[in-house]
Scaffold this motif. Structure first.
Motif, PDB file in Angstrom:
ATOM      1  N   GLY A  50      50.832  38.863  49.350  1.00 50.80           N
ATOM      2  CA  GLY A  50      51.041  37.472  49.724  1.00 50.80           C
ATOM      3  C   GLY A  50      49.776  36.789  50.224  1.00 50.80           C
ATOM      4  O   GLY A  50      49.709  35.558  50.305  1.00 50.80           O
ATOM      5  N   THR A  51      48.754  37.583  50.556  1.00 49.27           N
ATOM      6  CA  THR A  51      47.465  37.008  50.950  1.00 49.27           C
ATOM      7  C   THR A  51      46.783  36.390  49.730  1.00 49.27           C
ATOM      8  O   THR A  51      46.760  37.009  48.664  1.00 49.27           O
ATOM      9  N   PRO A  52      46.271  35.156  49.843  1.00 45.35           N
ATOM     10  CA  PRO A  52      45.516  34.585  48.714  1.00 45.35           C
ATOM     11  C   PRO A  52      44.383  35.527  48.326  1.00 45.35           C
ATOM     12  O   PRO A  52      43.601  35.960  49.185  1.00 45.35           O
ATOM     13  N   SER A  53      44.313  35.880  47.055  1.00 40.11           N
ATOM     14  CA  SER A  53      43.401  36.945  46.638  1.00 40.11           C
ATOM     15  C   SER A  53      42.799  36.670  45.276  1.00 40.11           C
ATOM     16  O   SER A  53      43.063  35.635  44.649  1.00 40.11           O
ATOM     17  N   VAL A  54      42.004  37.633  44.794  1.00 31.54           N
ATOM     18  CA  VAL A  54      41.378  37.504  43.485  1.00 31.54           C
ATOM     19  C   VAL A  54      42.430  37.440  42.374  1.00 31.54           C
ATOM     20  O   VAL A  54      42.197  36.845  41.319  1.00 31.54           O
ATOM     21  N   TYR A  55      43.600  37.994  42.614  1.00 33.96           N
ATOM     22  CA  TYR A  55      44.698  37.898  41.644  1.00 33.96           C
ATOM     23  C   TYR A  55      45.042  36.437  41.369  1.00 33.96           C
ATOM     24  O   TYR A  55      45.226  36.024  40.220  1.00 33.96           O
TER      25      TYR A  55
END
Length: 288
Positions: A52-57
């Protein structure tokens, strides 16, 4: 700079985070992109990376601007991280159906205002930590990068599989990213007490010549312990042999030969684009 080697356990993540920390401690602005679904670089740099953390995905698959998923390091000023979450584990499959799937990371980097900027707040280095495979995530890194750093452990199977990696690099250069160069080879897990390490190091230096950094990273308990405390060895035990070796390796990278008129030394690998000064102080290095 893409940090890659499809062989696992060679020190890719460890080298990425410690070189990044060393560069940032000397006043440079460094962005680390964690492209490994295991998220070990995020862990070592104490970056939040739960689901749920904003990430490279989100940047790769959802098209979220890269600047919206960057987190500053809580430990080291000037160090920034794009974390990896477990969502990235499914990205290989999801990327297959997307348009220009191998260009997603490059497009995200080009869109970041501090990557190609000439302003003072630009990033001097972008280091991409790759997974131990030659899938679409690593391919995205190779298409996005200008240079490549390959960690090679000073052990018996050191060069096994390296041919396949270099073949992949040549294919990427031929079809997708002609500017990519293998500029840096870093020997890791070096044990000065054994003839095996010395023999492997000699073989690697004979094969790759000036691409190999003079400093080899020793096998070190401190380097292995640091991530369990959410730290790099640069902050966990800055006086240890491992930390000092990474500091010296980062210095060698930063000072890679570029002659005064800006042309590359024909006897040296491609130099990092920042071309910074390295004084050993904590102030920001000047750029060329």
């Amino acid at each position: 700079m893409v940090v890659a080697n499809q062989k696992g356990g060679v020190g890719k993540t460890t080298s990425t985070v410690n070189v990044a920390a060393a560069l940032a401690q000397h006043g440079l602005r460094v962005l680390v992109i964690d492209l490994d679904p295991q998220g070990n670089a995020s862990t070592a740099l104490a970056i939040e990376h739960h689901r749920g953390t904003p990430s490279v995905y989100d940047a790769l698959v959802e098209g979220v601007p890269l600047k919206d998923v960057v987190q500053p390091s809580p430990e080291i000023e000037g160090l920034f991280v794009v974390p990896a979450t477990i969502d990235l584990a499914g990205a290989e499959i999801e990327l297959v159906s997307l348009v220009a799937r191998e260009n997603r990371l490059r497009r995200a980097l080009v869109g970041h205002p501090q990557v190609w900027s000439e302003e003072d707040d630009r990033f001097d280095y972008v280091l991409i930590d790759c997974p131990p495979s030659l899938g679409l995530l690593t391919l995205n890194a190779l298409v996005a990068g200008e240079e490549m750093l390959i960690p090679i452990q000073a052990e018996y199977y050191a060069l096994e599989g390296l041919g396949q990696l270099l073949e992949t690099v040549e294919m990427v250069k031929a079809h997708l990213n002609p500017g990519l160069s293998v500029s840096t080879i870093l020997l890791t897990m070096y044990d000065a007490r054994t003839r095996l390490s010395a023999g492997v190091a000699e073989e690697v230096r004979t094969h790759f010549g000036p691409q190999v950094l003079p400093t080899a990273i020793p096998r070190s308990v401190r380097i292995s312990e640091a991530p369990s405390y959410g730290q790099t060895v640069m902050t966990y035990d800055p006086g240890s042999p491992g930390a000092l070796s990474y500091l010296e390796a980062a210095r060698e990278m930063a000072l890679r030969a570029v002659v005064a008129d800006g042309h590359e030394d024909s006897n040296a690998p491609t130099a990092p684009s920042s071309g910074i000064g390295w004084t050993g102080g904590q102030g920001r290095g000047g750029s060329q």
